[in-house]
Design a protein around this motif. Structure first.
Motif, PDB file in Angstrom:
ATOM      1  N   GLY A  50       0.783  -1.232   0.000  1.00  0.00           N
ATOM      2  CA  GLY A  50       0.000   0.000   0.000  1.00  0.00           C
ATOM      3  C   GLY A  50       0.814   1.281   0.000  1.00  0.00           C
ATOM      4  N   ASN A  51       2.142   1.170  -0.001  1.00  0.00           N
ATOM      5  CA  ASN A  51       2.954   2.392   0.078  1.00  0.00           C
ATOM      6  C   ASN A  51       2.877   3.258  -1.172  1.00  0.00           C
ATOM      7  OD1 ASN A  51       4.124   2.352   2.730  1.00  0.00           O
ATOM      8  ND2 ASN A  51       5.214   0.497   2.085  1.00  0.00           N
ATOM      9  N   ASN A  52       2.525   2.666  -2.318  1.00  0.00           N
ATOM     10  CA  ASN A  52       2.485   3.463  -3.550  1.00  0.00           C
ATOM     11  C   ASN A  52       1.112   4.081  -3.812  1.00  0.00           C
ATOM     12  OD1 ASN A  52       5.137   2.772  -3.994  1.00  0.00           O
ATOM     13  ND2 ASN A  52       4.823   2.199  -6.132  1.00  0.00           N
ATOM     14  N   ASN A  53       0.133   3.753  -2.978  1.00  0.00           N
ATOM     15  CA  ASN A  53      -1.248   4.176  -3.283  1.00  0.00           C
ATOM     16  C   ASN A  53      -1.398   5.675  -3.483  1.00  0.00           C
ATOM     17  OD1 ASN A  53      -1.847   1.526  -3.070  1.00  0.00           O
ATOM     18  ND2 ASN A  53      -3.044   1.661  -1.190  1.00  0.00           N
ATOM     19  N   LYS A  60       1.109   1.234  -9.617  1.00  0.00           N
ATOM     20  CA  LYS A  60       0.042   1.177  -8.607  1.00  0.00           C
ATOM     21  C   LYS A  60      -0.810  -0.059  -8.856  1.00  0.00           C
ATOM     22  CE  LYS A  60      -1.839   5.459  -7.659  1.00  0.00           C
ATOM     23  NZ  LYS A  60      -1.136   6.373  -6.746  1.00  0.00           N
ATOM     24  N   SER A  61      -1.429  -0.521  -7.794  1.00  0.00           N
ATOM     25  CA  SER A  61      -2.249  -1.734  -7.925  1.00  0.00           C
ATOM     26  C   SER A  61      -3.442  -1.685  -6.983  1.00  0.00           C
ATOM     27  CB  SER A  61      -1.386  -2.957  -7.614  1.00  0.00           C
ATOM     28  OG  SER A  61      -0.879  -2.846  -6.300  1.00  0.00           O
ATOM     29  N   ASN A  62      -3.887  -0.483  -6.619  1.00  0.00           N
ATOM     30  CA  ASN A  62      -5.020  -0.385  -5.685  1.00  0.00           C
ATOM     31  C   ASN A  62      -6.350  -0.296  -6.435  1.00  0.00           C
ATOM     32  OD1 ASN A  62      -4.209   2.125  -6.618  1.00  0.00           O
ATOM     33  ND2 ASN A  62      -4.733   3.225  -4.731  1.00  0.00           N
ATOM     34  N   TYR A  63      -6.520  -1.208  -7.380  1.00  0.00           N
ATOM     35  CA  TYR A  63      -7.765  -1.262  -8.157  1.00  0.00           C
ATOM     36  C   TYR A  63      -8.012  -2.719  -8.571  1.00  0.00           C
ATOM     37  CZ  TYR A  63      -4.371  -1.360 -12.005  1.00  0.00           C
ATOM     38  OH  TYR A  63      -3.320  -1.691 -12.831  1.00  0.00           O
ATOM     39  N   GLY A 131       7.578   7.075 -12.417  1.00  0.00           N
ATOM     40  CA  GLY A 131       7.128   8.156 -11.547  1.00  0.00           C
ATOM     41  C   GLY A 131       7.766   8.034 -10.171  1.00  0.00           C
ATOM     42  N   ASP A 132       7.037   8.494  -9.160  1.00  0.00           N
ATOM     43  CA  ASP A 132       7.599   8.476  -7.810  1.00  0.00           C
ATOM     44  C   ASP A 132       7.680   7.043  -7.285  1.00  0.00           C
ATOM     45  OD1 ASP A 132       8.672   9.514  -5.528  1.00  0.00           O
ATOM     46  OD2 ASP A 132       6.801  10.364  -4.744  1.00  0.00           O
ATOM     47  N   ARG A 133       8.632   6.789  -6.435  1.00  0.00           N
ATOM     48  CA  ARG A 133       8.780   5.496  -5.763  1.00  0.00           C
ATOM     49  C   ARG A 133       9.691   5.718  -4.581  1.00  0.00           C
ATOM     50  NH1 ARG A 133      11.649   8.060  -8.871  1.00  0.00           N
ATOM     51  NH2 ARG A 133      13.822   7.683  -8.602  1.00  0.00           N
ATOM     52  N   ILE A 134       9.646   4.788  -3.618  1.00  0.00           N
ATOM     53  CA  ILE A 134      10.437   4.952  -2.400  1.00  0.00           C
ATOM     54  C   ILE A 134      11.651   4.032  -2.501  1.00  0.00           C
ATOM     55  CG2 ILE A 134      10.352   4.968   0.123  1.00  0.00           C
ATOM     56  CD1 ILE A 134       7.183   4.920  -0.292  1.00  0.00           C
ATOM     57  N   SER A 135      12.764   4.623  -2.926  1.00  0.00           N
ATOM     58  CA  SER A 135      13.993   3.843  -3.127  1.00  0.00           C
ATOM     59  C   SER A 135      14.469   3.276  -1.795  1.00  0.00           C
ATOM     60  CB  SER A 135      15.078   4.756  -3.700  1.00  0.00           C
ATOM     61  OG  SER A 135      15.420   5.723  -2.707  1.00  0.00           O
ATOM     62  N   MET A 136      15.419   2.352  -1.848  1.00  0.00           N
ATOM     63  CA  MET A 136      15.926   1.730  -0.626  1.00  0.00           C
ATOM     64  C   MET A 136      16.462   2.787   0.345  1.00  0.00           C
ATOM     65  SD  MET A 136      16.199  -1.108   0.992  1.00  0.00           S
ATOM     66  CE  MET A 136      17.106  -1.753   2.394  1.00  0.00           C
TER      67      MET A 136
END
Ligand SMILES: *[C@@H]1O[C@H](CO)[C@@H](O)[C@H](O)[C@H]1NC(C)=O
Ligand SMILES: *[C@@H]1O[C@H](CO)[C@@H](O)[C@H](O)[C@H]1NC(C)=O
Ligand SMILES: *[C@@H]1O[C@H](CO)[C@@H](O)[C@H](O)[C@H]1NC(C)=O
Ligand SMILES: *[C@@H]1O[C@H](CO)[C@@H](O)[C@H](O)[C@H]1NC(C)=O
Ligand SMILES: *[C@@H]1O[C@H](CO)[C@@H](O)[C@H](O)[C@H]1NC(C)=O
Ligand SMILES: *[C@@H]1O[C@H](CO)[C@@H](O)[C@H](O)[C@H]1NC(C)=O
Length: 366
Positions: A50-53, A60-63, A131-136
């Protein structure tokens, strides 16, 4: 008479003690008892819950049809049901899923947080095309925020916080995007800068620094996952094309990932030697994938859901009729049934090659 009653009571007590002892043992064996105080997760879309929502990204995969087999429906998990990490949490005896950093609040974080982010990698630039993402590196920064809160909850006591964290399991499963959403994508220059061998070394070195940071923050029990055979996923298969050149292309990509895996495993050996307060294990994802009869029986050249060229499911698109017969839900991510196989063998190794030097069930006890 009196002594007879006492004898009867004694027997009752004895039987009761034996039974309750047995029950407790069986309970523990089933893994119902929570074996470690917390579980922290670092990784990519294989673990994201859920971090990318709320990020601006294609990843994204919240669908629907994601989450079709998940009790709460779509959550941001990139699969039909549970992820590998969901199963690992279950096997460790947690009675709940590890919440994503994006929404984890309050005392829940004492039991762990999931920082994983779809499209993220070891390298900062990995996945930027989506797009945006939370790198290590950003996941490590988020972890530091959690640690401040945990320390406060434990009374700002440095020693008891350190003791608490030392018992937690840290899952680190990252690197696939550094290949698929970086090195093997023409939109990034890395393949013109590094050979596969040099790139594996660069990734190994950077992850090694990141793991060392985690250790400095107090992590002691590390389960580090190698990459799966990323050349075999449907989106790569179709990009490589069919025929002999197709299989050479797939093999080239798998070999590049294996260079990373071999380096990672030897770093785990070095960590166990150098960082003597820590326990590091390497999970051989490729090996597990190659030696599972169940996985071999699944449809693995096409996805279960109808997909975009990005490999992700088309929103509200069609799905295969039996999701237990497919290895891939979309063209990139494994189905729940595959995730359960990886988690089971990472937790309790079936072969010595599954987990080195031991599996997660032993890491928890260590
Ligand atoms: C990656 O980005 C973070 C900030 O998000 C920065 O602190 C770090 O130094 C960067 N790492 C590299 C290798 O560029
Ligand atoms: C297939 O691979 C061979 C050698 O690996 C190469 O000579 C040939 O050009 C390739 N064909 C195509 C269509 O890419
Ligand atoms: C472990 O120590 C050896 C020798 O002291 C050193 O060469 C190596 O770089 C260290 N490895 C890690 C991962 O710190
Ligand atoms: C993973 O396991 C396979 C056997 O299933 C083995 O051939 C391979 O060398 C292992 N990889 C690593 C990095 O240990
Ligand atoms: C997938 O494999 C099956 C047989 O295992 C084959 O009939 C089918 O054509 C393949 N599909 C694609 C898209 O390669
Ligand atoms: C789906 O496939 C699995 C594995 O082949 C099988 O056991 C199960 O009965 C199938 N379910 C349905 C509804 O056909």
């Amino acid at each position: 008479m009196a002594s007879q009653i006492n004898k009867k009571m004694l027997w009752t007590l004895l039987v009761f003690l034996l039974l309750s002892n047995m029950e407790q043992r069986c309970f523990a064996e089933k893994g119902k008892r929570q074996q470690v105080p917390c579980l922290f997760v670092f990784g990519d879309s294989l673990s994201d819950d859920g971090n990318n929502n709320n990020l601006v990204t294609l990843a994204k995969s919240n669908y629907p049809p994601y989450g079709i087999d998940f009790p709460k429906g779509p959550t941001g998990r990139f699969t039909n049901g549970r992820t590998m990490v969901d199963f690992i949490a279950k096997f460790l005896g947690f009675d709940h899923y590890i919440p994503p950093f994006a929404t984890a609040r309050g005392r829940k974080i004492l039991k762990g947080v999931n920082y994983a982010s779809g499209a993220a990698g070891i390298r900062n630039e990995t996945g930027q095309n989506d797009g945006d993402r939370i790198s290590m590196d950003r996941q490590l920064k988020n972890h530091q925020i959690t640690l401040l809160e945990i320390k406060q909850m434990l009374g700002n006591h440095k020693k008891s916080t350190a003791e608490y964290l030392s018992k937690c399991v840290y899952v680190v499963a990252i690197g696939s995007n550094d290949y698929l959403n970086n090195y093997f994508s023409t939109q990034y220059p890395t393949s013109t800068i590094y050979t596969p061998q040099q790139y594996a070394v660069a990734l190994n070195d950077q992850l090694s620094q990141q793991l060392t940071s985690l250790y400095k923050y107090g992590a002691r029990k590390f389960a580090v996952f190698g990459l799966g055979a990323i050349g075999n996923i449907p989106i790569v298969r179709s990009a490589c094309g069919s025929g002999t050149n197709g299989s050479a292309c797939i093999e080239y990509i798998n070999n590049a990932a294996e260079l990373f895996n071999v380096g990672l495993k030897s770093q785990v050996v070095a960590f166990n030697y150098n960082l003597t307060c820590g326990s590091f294990i390497f999970i051989n994802s490729t090996g597990i994938g190659l030696t599972s009869p169940l996985l071999a029986s699944l449809v693995s050249n096409v996805s279960c859901c109808e997909t975009f060229t990005t490999g992700l499911c088309v929103p509200f698109g069609s799905t295969c009729s039996n999701r237990s017969q497919y290895a891939f839900y979309d063209s990139v991510h494994p189905t729940q049934i595959v995730a359960s196989v990886y988690a089971r063998r990472a937790y309790k190794a079936q072969y010595p090659s599954d987990a080195y030097p031991f599996d997660i069930s032993h890491l928890a006890q260590h």
